[in-house]
Design an enzyme around this catalytic site. Structure first.
Site, PDB file in Angstrom:
ATOM      1  N   GLY A  11      51.822  18.241  39.928  1.00  9.25           N
ATOM      2  CA  GLY A  11      52.419  17.143  39.189  1.00  9.25           C
ATOM      3  C   GLY A  11      53.687  16.648  39.868  1.00  9.25           C
ATOM      4  O   GLY A  11      54.515  17.441  40.307  1.00  9.25           O
ATOM      5  N   ARG A  72      45.428  17.280  42.957  1.00  7.93           N
ATOM      6  CA  ARG A  72      44.962  18.626  42.632  1.00  7.93           C
ATOM      7  C   ARG A  72      43.921  19.022  43.671  1.00  7.93           C
ATOM      8  O   ARG A  72      43.171  18.180  44.183  1.00  7.93           O
ATOM      9  CB  ARG A  72      44.331  18.643  41.235  1.00  7.93           C
ATOM     10  CG  ARG A  72      45.236  18.087  40.141  1.00  7.93           C
ATOM     11  CD  ARG A  72      46.428  18.964  39.866  1.00  7.93           C
ATOM     12  NE  ARG A  72      47.246  18.448  38.759  1.00  7.93           N
ATOM     13  CZ  ARG A  72      48.378  18.987  38.360  1.00  7.93           C
ATOM     14  NH1 ARG A  72      48.848  20.066  38.970  1.00  7.93           N
ATOM     15  NH2 ARG A  72      49.064  18.470  37.353  1.00  7.93           N
ATOM     16  N   ASP A 103      54.416  25.726  40.068  1.00  3.04           N
ATOM     17  CA  ASP A 103      53.786  27.042  40.128  1.00  3.04           C
ATOM     18  C   ASP A 103      52.518  27.042  40.980  1.00  3.04           C
ATOM     19  O   ASP A 103      52.331  27.899  41.842  1.00  3.04           O
ATOM     20  CB  ASP A 103      53.461  27.515  38.702  1.00  3.04           C
ATOM     21  CG  ASP A 103      52.837  28.896  38.695  1.00  3.04           C
ATOM     22  OD1 ASP A 103      53.571  29.877  38.855  1.00  3.04           O
ATOM     23  OD2 ASP A 103      51.596  28.986  38.525  1.00  3.04           O
ATOM     24  N   THR A 125      59.387  20.422  39.837  1.00  2.00           N
ATOM     25  CA  THR A 125      58.600  20.311  38.613  1.00  2.00           C
ATOM     26  C   THR A 125      59.526  20.001  37.453  1.00  2.00           C
ATOM     27  O   THR A 125      60.622  20.566  37.370  1.00  2.00           O
ATOM     28  CB  THR A 125      57.819  21.598  38.310  1.00  2.00           C
ATOM     29  OG1 THR A 125      57.271  21.528  36.982  1.00  2.00           O
ATOM     30  CG2 THR A 125      58.700  22.832  38.403  1.00  2.00           C
ATOM     31  N   ASP A 127      59.086  20.893  34.476  1.00  2.00           N
ATOM     32  CA  ASP A 127      58.999  21.946  33.458  1.00  2.00           C
ATOM     33  C   ASP A 127      60.098  23.000  33.568  1.00  2.00           C
ATOM     34  O   ASP A 127      60.312  23.774  32.642  1.00  2.00           O
ATOM     35  CB  ASP A 127      57.636  22.639  33.525  1.00  2.00           C
ATOM     36  CG  ASP A 127      56.512  21.742  33.053  1.00  2.00           C
ATOM     37  OD1 ASP A 127      56.766  20.884  32.195  1.00  2.00           O
ATOM     38  OD2 ASP A 127      55.378  21.889  33.547  1.00  2.00           O
ATOM     39  N   ASP A 129      60.152  25.758  35.195  1.00  2.00           N
ATOM     40  CA  ASP A 129      59.531  27.047  34.901  1.00  2.00           C
ATOM     41  C   ASP A 129      59.273  27.911  36.130  1.00  2.00           C
ATOM     42  O   ASP A 129      58.382  28.765  36.125  1.00  2.00           O
ATOM     43  CB  ASP A 129      58.204  26.835  34.157  1.00  2.00           C
ATOM     44  CG  ASP A 129      57.191  26.039  34.963  1.00  2.00           C
ATOM     45  OD1 ASP A 129      57.564  25.469  36.010  1.00  2.00           O
ATOM     46  OD2 ASP A 129      56.020  25.978  34.542  1.00  2.00           O
ATOM     47  N   ARG A 171      53.605  22.987  28.715  1.00  2.00           N
ATOM     48  CA  ARG A 171      52.409  23.727  28.306  1.00  2.00           C
ATOM     49  C   ARG A 171      52.720  25.199  28.076  1.00  2.00           C
ATOM     50  O   ARG A 171      52.305  25.790  27.088  1.00  2.00           O
ATOM     51  CB  ARG A 171      51.308  23.573  29.354  1.00  2.00           C
ATOM     52  CG  ARG A 171      49.975  24.217  28.962  1.00  2.00           C
ATOM     53  CD  ARG A 171      48.904  23.963  29.991  1.00  2.00           C
ATOM     54  NE  ARG A 171      49.208  24.582  31.261  1.00  2.00           N
ATOM     55  CZ  ARG A 171      49.512  23.914  32.370  1.00  2.00           C
ATOM     56  NH1 ARG A 171      49.553  22.604  32.358  1.00  2.00           N
ATOM     57  NH2 ARG A 171      49.782  24.550  33.510  1.00  2.00           N
TER      58      ARG A 171
END
Length: 319
Positions: A11, A72, A103, A125, A127, A129, A171
């Protein structure tokens, strides 16, 4: 090393272009040849590789998305796909690779590292994370996008005396929801790390209503569930009129903030320095405003952790 490559994967996030720019110009400054790999790991397998010059990254530091594009690539999870990628790297004489992404991108870099090809991961990212770094490229920009939406929605929530649910990305990690909810004064924040039950949510809404509060803002990370489902349940359990806003991919777009541009520039340059020193299998990050690097394999073995004290604070301040 004489020749290195750079790709963006997974992403997209605001600031990826700033990181690409830093990698390219840092490499050229140190007399390295730098090659851009387009469309992530899929482009690596397909040989979409082009030499980049100083002018190739002009006027991109302020742009969201990624000039190298992204995709992807399930094939790269296989041994065959990884070997195809290494074959393309060797074909172009590339000796080291900078991978900018989240990730999944790191796992691809880890696979190349385990096969003996030097890679350095740069955390890109929204996120936030990635273990080993306090902040990832794009998180601050996404956060400000969400806060801007909360401020606007609060205006109409006040006017119509409604409960508003705002669904944000996340997510598996609740960083966007938590930071945006705390900064935006949300009454309730729902994150994957702490599954709240409906009785608690409704109880908080009713307490606010009893003391004269006419509207509420609830932030829901997508990993917890659908904002639409939560709205339906709230209306079933209360008499409160509820509306839902799903911010979706608006959180990934937009011009990166100054913070993300600076972070991306610092991390991108550090990644090149590591390759110059023949240090592959590393990932870069920032901890207490100091640049760090660590073993990428060890990093992926660590779980992402959320600041639960901050989450507790958000609950205390929204009574």
């Amino acid at each position: 090393m004489k020749r290195i490559g750079v790709l963006t994967s997974g992403g997209d996030s605001p600031g990826m272009n700033a990181a690409v720019r830093a990698v390219v110009r840092k490499a050229i400054y140190h007399n390295l040849e730098i090659y851009g790999i387009y469309h992530g790991y899929q482009g690596l397998i397909d040989g979409e590789i082009k030499k980049l010059e100083l002018g190739s990254v002009g006027d991109i530091i302020h742009r969201g998305g990624t000039m190298l594009y992204s995709a992807r690539c399930p094939e790269f999870k296989t041994e065959e796909g990884q070997l195809k990628g290494i074959e393309q790297l060797k074909k172009h004489g590339i000796e080291g690779l900078v991978v900018i992404g989240g990730d999944g991108s790191y796992r691809g870099a880890k696979a190349l590292t385990e096969r003996g090809f030097p890679c350095v991961g740069v955390p890109g990212t929204i996120d936030n994370d990635i273990p080993g770094t306090e902040f990832t490229i794009g998180f601050d920009t996404a956060l400000n996008t969400v806060i801007d939406a909360i401020d606007k929605i609060r205006d109409t929530a006040t006017s119509h005396e409604r409960t508003y649910i705002i669904e944000v990305m996340g997510r598996d990690a609740g960083d966007i929801a938590l930071w945006a909810g705390l900064a935006g004064g949300a009454e309730t924040i729902l994150i994957p790390e702490d599954k709240s039950n409906m009785d608690d949510i409704v109880s908080r809404l009713k307490r606010g209503h009893e003391r004269g509060k006419k509207h509420s803002i609830i932030i829901v990370a997508e990993g917890v569930g659908s904002g639409v489902d939560f709205a339906r349940k709230i209306e079933e359990m209360t008499s409160f009129e509820t509306r839902v806003t799903v911010l979706g991919h608006t959180q990934r777009g937009g011009s990166p903030t100054a913070s993300d541009r600076v972070l991306a520039s610092r991390l991108g340059a550090l990644a090149v320095e590591l390759l110059i020193e023949n240090k592959g299998g590393r990932a870069v990050g920032i901890v207490q405003n100091r640049l760090v690097n660590y073993d990428i394999i060890e990093a992926l073995a660590q779980p992402h952790t959320l600041d639960m004290k901050m989450y507790q604070l958000s609950q205390e301040l929204s009574i």
